[in-house]
Enzyme design. Structure first.
Site, PDB file in Angstrom:
ATOM      1  N   HIS A   1       1.503   3.795   7.225  1.00  0.00           N
ATOM      2  CA  HIS A   1       0.909   4.700   6.245  1.00  0.00           C
ATOM      3  C   HIS A   1       1.310   6.140   6.525  1.00  0.00           C
ATOM      4  O   HIS A   1       1.899   6.446   7.559  1.00  0.00           O
ATOM      5  CB  HIS A   1      -0.615   4.581   6.250  1.00  0.00           C
ATOM      6  CG  HIS A   1      -1.119   3.425   5.430  1.00  0.00           C
ATOM      7  ND1 HIS A   1      -2.432   3.064   5.391  1.00  0.00           N
ATOM      8  CD2 HIS A   1      -0.474   2.549   4.629  1.00  0.00           C
ATOM      9  CE1 HIS A   1      -2.585   2.016   4.600  1.00  0.00           C
ATOM     10  NE2 HIS A   1      -1.409   1.680   4.127  1.00  0.00           N
TER      11      HIS A   1
ATOM     12  N   ASP B   1      -7.757   6.090   5.150  1.00  0.00           N
ATOM     13  CA  ASP B   1      -7.757   4.851   5.930  1.00  0.00           C
ATOM     14  C   ASP B   1      -8.974   4.652   6.816  1.00  0.00           C
ATOM     15  O   ASP B   1      -8.983   3.729   7.617  1.00  0.00           O
ATOM     16  CB  ASP B   1      -6.510   4.811   6.824  1.00  0.00           C
ATOM     17  CG  ASP B   1      -5.261   4.501   6.015  1.00  0.00           C
ATOM     18  OD1 ASP B   1      -5.411   4.129   4.849  1.00  0.00           O
ATOM     19  OD2 ASP B   1      -4.160   4.633   6.562  1.00  0.00           O
TER      20      ASP B   1
ATOM     21  N   SER C   1       0.800  -1.211   0.000  1.00  0.00           N
ATOM     22  CA  SER C   1       0.000   0.000   0.000  1.00  0.00           C
ATOM     23  C   SER C   1       0.839   1.271   0.000  1.00  0.00           C
ATOM     24  O   SER C   1       0.303   2.354  -0.186  1.00  0.00           O
ATOM     25  CB  SER C   1      -0.944   0.003   1.205  1.00  0.00           C
ATOM     26  OG  SER C   1      -0.204  -0.024   2.396  1.00  0.00           O
TER      27      SER C   1
END
Lengths: 180, 167
Positions: A96, A123, A57
């Site tokens: 992230h 998210d 990701s």
């Protein structure tokens, strides 16, 4: 067949003194590894100073199998930083990037929203049911440096445990049979 | 003494040591690069400016972003992550930072460009404080190396004042 015979022979020929020496040296290896890990925890202030990237990701920045070094300081969290966070009800931490920060005037608490560079949306779908923001206690650390590919060793070992056992067995045999 | 295992061990140890030294040197060499990036971010228009049902202000805008980040790239640079953030203060929050646009620059050839875009992420306040609010625009970048230490920096742009009324 020769080397099996040799191995059996060398196991048989072990004396008590030699056995003790080997136990001590094995213990030294294990404890020094533990010391390094705990020392890193102290220096970086993060409960897991090194993490392996498991998903794609954050590509092309971080690929699966890369290793990240984390640091947890008192510095406030700002947009753009890559943080590692835990979501309630999820075992695996996520790496992230922070895209939104709201910091309270009175208490200094923060609301943080994250997104993976390679993901289309933010998210909120990954967070717990109804959770809109991450707070400080969800965040385990921020990424400060990285090494490519090294994490593949751990990924292979967790996904194919048989390789782990073979490796540990071979190492143990080496330690037992070595005469140095 | 000079068994197969012994030689293999020596070879692997030596190879890993050399690789680690090379990675460290590559990461260290980034210190010799002193970049001089330039950028310009402009708010061209406010498209929508409303209060949501939940009571939070939301604004959409059109931005013009142009930059030249070529000097950030060295031989150890994998990519540069660049984003434009709006920063402002409200009575409730001492700092609000909202990313309006971001992009990944994979190579030096793509590091000089100009785009015309509406905000990629929603600009929503925590509350209803955006009328007449002045915010700062900042261009941030994060350099991701092929190996080693990551670095980041920013350029603060001229700010922008939102209109006094919803539209």
């Amino acid at each position: 067949m020769g080397w099996i015979g040799d191995t059996v022979g060398s196991i048989k020929s072990i004396q008590i003194r030699q056995l003790l020496t080997q136990a001590v040296s094995l213990g030294l290896i294990v404890t020094s590894a533990l010391i390094i890990w705990k020392g890193l925890m102290c220096i970086t202030g993060s409960e897991s100073p090194v993490v392996v990237v498991l998903s794609g990701s954050m590509e092309p920045g971080f690929k699966r199998g890369d290793i990240l070094f984390l640091h947890m300081s008192k510095d406030p969290i700002r947009t753009g930083e890559i943080v590692v966070f835990n979501v309630d009800g999820r075992e695996i931490p996520i790496v992230h990037r922070v895209i939104k920060v709201h910091e309270r005037q009175d208490s200094g608490e923060v609301d943080v929203l994250t997104k993976g560079d390679n993901n289309y949306g933010d998210d909120r779908l990954l967070y717990a049911q109804g959770q809109q923001w991450l707070q400080r206690h969800h965040i385990m650390g921020r990424a400060v440096g990285f090494l490519p590919y090294v994490g593949w060793v751990t990924i292979i070992m967790t996904e194919k445990p048989i390789i782990k056992y073979i490796l540990i067995g071979a190492l143990g045999l080496l330690v037992i049979t070595s005469n140095d | 003494m000079h068994s197969f295992g012994y030689r293999a061990n020596a070879l692997v140890t030596f190879a890993v040591t050399i690789l680690a030294i090379m990675c460290t040197m590559a990461s260290f060499s980034d210190n010799f690069n002193s970049p001089s990036p330039t950028a310009r971010v402009q708010v061209l228009s406010i498209n929508r400016f409303q209060k949501q049902i939940h009571g939070n202000d939301e604004v959409t805008m059109t931005l013009n972003i142009s930059m030249d980040l070529q000097s950030l790239f060295t031989w150890n640079t994998k990519q540069v992550f660049v984003f434009v953030a709006a920063e402002y203060e409200t009575p409730k929050n001492s700092l609000n930072q909202i990313s309006l646009w971001d992009g990944i620059i994979p190579s030096k050839e793509n590091a000089k460009f100009s785009i015309h875009t509406s905000n990629k992420y929603r600009f929503i306040d925590q509350g209803s404080n955006l009328r007449g609010k002045e915010f700062n625009l900042t261009l941030h970048w994060h350099v991701m190396p092929k190996t080693g230490k990551m670095s980041a920096d920013k350029i603060v742009m001229t700010g922008y004042r939102l209109p006094v009324d919803y539209r």
